[in-house]
Design a protein around this motif. Sequence first.
Motif, PDB file in Angstrom:
ATOM      1  N   PRO A 318      35.497  38.260  34.764  1.00 38.93           N
ATOM      2  CA  PRO A 318      35.667  39.256  35.999  1.00 38.93           C
ATOM      3  C   PRO A 318      36.230  38.171  36.995  1.00 38.93           C
ATOM      4  N   PRO A 319      36.621  38.755  38.097  1.00 46.17           N
ATOM      5  CA  PRO A 319      37.013  37.818  39.226  1.00 46.17           C
ATOM      6  C   PRO A 319      35.822  37.292  39.789  1.00 46.17           C
ATOM      7  N   HIS A 320      35.827  36.338  40.633  1.00 49.37           N
ATOM      8  CA  HIS A 320      34.733  35.586  41.244  1.00 49.37           C
ATOM      9  C   HIS A 320      34.204  36.473  42.335  1.00 49.37           C
ATOM     10  N   TYR A 321      34.887  37.518  42.871  1.00 47.79           N
ATOM     11  CA  TYR A 321      34.398  38.252  44.051  1.00 47.79           C
ATOM     12  C   TYR A 321      33.637  39.551  43.739  1.00 47.79           C
ATOM     13  N   TRP A 322      33.493  39.551  42.341  1.00 43.87           N
ATOM     14  CA  TRP A 322      32.612  41.053  42.047  1.00 43.87           C
ATOM     15  C   TRP A 322      31.475  40.599  42.149  1.00 43.87           C
ATOM     16  N   ARG A 323      31.004  40.201  43.334  1.00 42.46           N
ATOM     17  CA  ARG A 323      29.383  39.819  43.205  1.00 42.46           C
ATOM     18  C   ARG A 323      28.570  41.007  43.684  1.00 42.46           C
ATOM     19  N   TYR A 324      29.263  42.079  43.846  1.00 37.10           N
ATOM     20  CA  TYR A 324      28.170  43.417  44.080  1.00 37.10           C
ATOM     21  C   TYR A 324      28.282  44.368  43.055  1.00 37.10           C
ATOM     22  N   GLY A 325      29.111  44.016  41.878  1.00 36.25           N
ATOM     23  CA  GLY A 325      29.165  45.043  40.689  1.00 36.25           C
ATOM     24  C   GLY A 325      30.539  44.988  40.284  1.00 36.25           C
ATOM     25  N   THR A 326      30.450  45.508  38.935  1.00 32.70           N
ATOM     26  CA  THR A 326      31.937  45.783  38.210  1.00 32.70           C
ATOM     27  C   THR A 326      32.573  47.107  38.739  1.00 32.70           C
ATOM     28  N   PRO A 327      33.557  46.955  39.302  1.00 31.24           N
ATOM     29  CA  PRO A 327      33.990  48.216  40.053  1.00 31.24           C
ATOM     30  C   PRO A 327      34.494  49.372  38.766  1.00 31.24           C
ATOM     31  N   ARG A 328      34.314  50.435  39.226  1.00 33.41           N
ATOM     32  CA  ARG A 328      34.995  51.517  38.386  1.00 33.41           C
ATOM     33  C   ARG A 328      36.435  52.306  39.139  1.00 33.41           C
ATOM     34  N   SER A 329      36.525  51.919  40.310  1.00 33.58           N
ATOM     35  CA  SER A 329      37.517  52.410  41.078  1.00 33.58           C
ATOM     36  C   SER A 329      38.476  51.240  41.957  1.00 33.58           C
TER      37      SER A 329
END
Length: 526
Positions: A318-329
């Motif tokens: 996952p990219p480094h900036y997904w610090r708030y959760g894996t996006p579905r959108s």
Amino acid sequence: MGDFAEMRVSRSDIARMAGVKRPAVTNWERRHLGFPDPVGGGDLDVFRADQVLEWLSGRTIPANALEPGEPTGATYGDRFRAALGGGRRSGGLLTAVEQLAVRDAERLRGPWRMSGYLYLLLFLVFVQSQDPERWSAYVENPGQAPRDLDFGEMSGQSQVSHLVRFLDRSPPASRGESRQAFDRLLTLFQDSDARASDEYFTPPSVSRVMAGALAGSGFAASRLHDPFCRTGELLGAYLDAVAEQGRKAPTGVSGRALGEGAQRLARMNLELHGAERPLVLLGPRLPSMPFDGDLSGRFDAVITNPPFGAVGARQAPPPHYWRYGTPRSQEFDWLQYVVSCLDAEGRAAVLMPAGAGFRGSADRETRARLVEDGVVECVMALPTHLFELTSIQTHVWFLRAPRGRPAGVLFVDGADLGGMATRTRRALSDADVDRLVRAYTSWRGTGHGGQPGLSRAVDPQEIAAQDHRLEPALYVREPLPSADAFQDRTAARNRLAQLSAQLRELHVEAEAVDGLAEERLRRYGL
């Protein structure tokens, strides 16, 4: 015609002003005894403008050579006189653009699709304003313009000649007029290209709300960025907002565009709106995809209208900036990327679909983490039907750099504002834009609790109690009282007093908006 007796014109000047090619002037001179004699000698031959005007006034333009807006029976003298005496009247370019892009567009576009025709007009208006040397070359050789746009050798060269000559006889009175003409063409292009390519450009009134609020939020941005800048409409609106406030433009303006056509348009747009050496690179549809070019460092202002919709396959790793959760959108992929771009005091405005504020599962978890980290500063609801292709409702999420602790959120409910500009499109009025911008900027400046019926500041505990739903209507709109509530006369009187106080506040706000409108009318001499 003595007004022009002291003016001298060359053969090239005569050709340009009369809207013909240079050999036509030589042909007139050789074949018609009444053509004026030169008053110079050798290679420096020049002619008295009044004599040329008198001769050209007797030559009617053939019907198949009439330019847009010219009536049957018009003469070459009419063109020449306009170029001599009326070419730089304010509004001439705007009138010409309206003629070329609206009233006569179907007749003039020839073999081109409407979006391609408008793209060419945008390019010509830009060159006329920003590059006089290149514009002179186009006047001499109009066919070079589509080649410079990589249109290639194609049919429609006669149409290009018409466009160049018509615009050359209506030069801009100022850079501001060029910018207005470009903006008008850009709106028409966006509407046309949206229908052709399912592209969701930012409507002008939405751009003004986002840019006005972000630029007026109390800090001076030096580095401005849009990671999905489309045609640069949001960046341009931000530059306009800063100029209206009498502040200096950011020293660094950058963006990423999807495709070379959008990249070129964005660069032109930003230069006309006052950006010095804007950096616009190509970018991907999703920030988690690879992209080229270096835009290193962080930004103190980010403004963007990213794509909406479901994401594809999950990234690994996952990219480094997904610090708030894996996006579905896509929108939450972009939103988290924007947060990662902010410097320690940075702020952002991101256009989001309304559904992002209430969808459950992964989106709910992401919202909760954003609120708990103090990232979400304001959520502003806009009306439906603002976009060309869809009736979708959108919200503007105003963000700040992570604080490491929860903070209150301002909710602004503008869903009922605006009016129908066309049968299918809604638009926000100037008063609506000002009201939404002031709702945010006044709260940022004073920290008040909001304006009844329009906005309300909500603490993190209440948001958590609402399952971290970020819907302005949920917090701003008061539930209707039951019939039993009015059986108590004291309660009824208190409620009426409360409504009277709210009405007085609205009157004060209306007077402020009226004052702003009068100031703008005076600015334009109205």
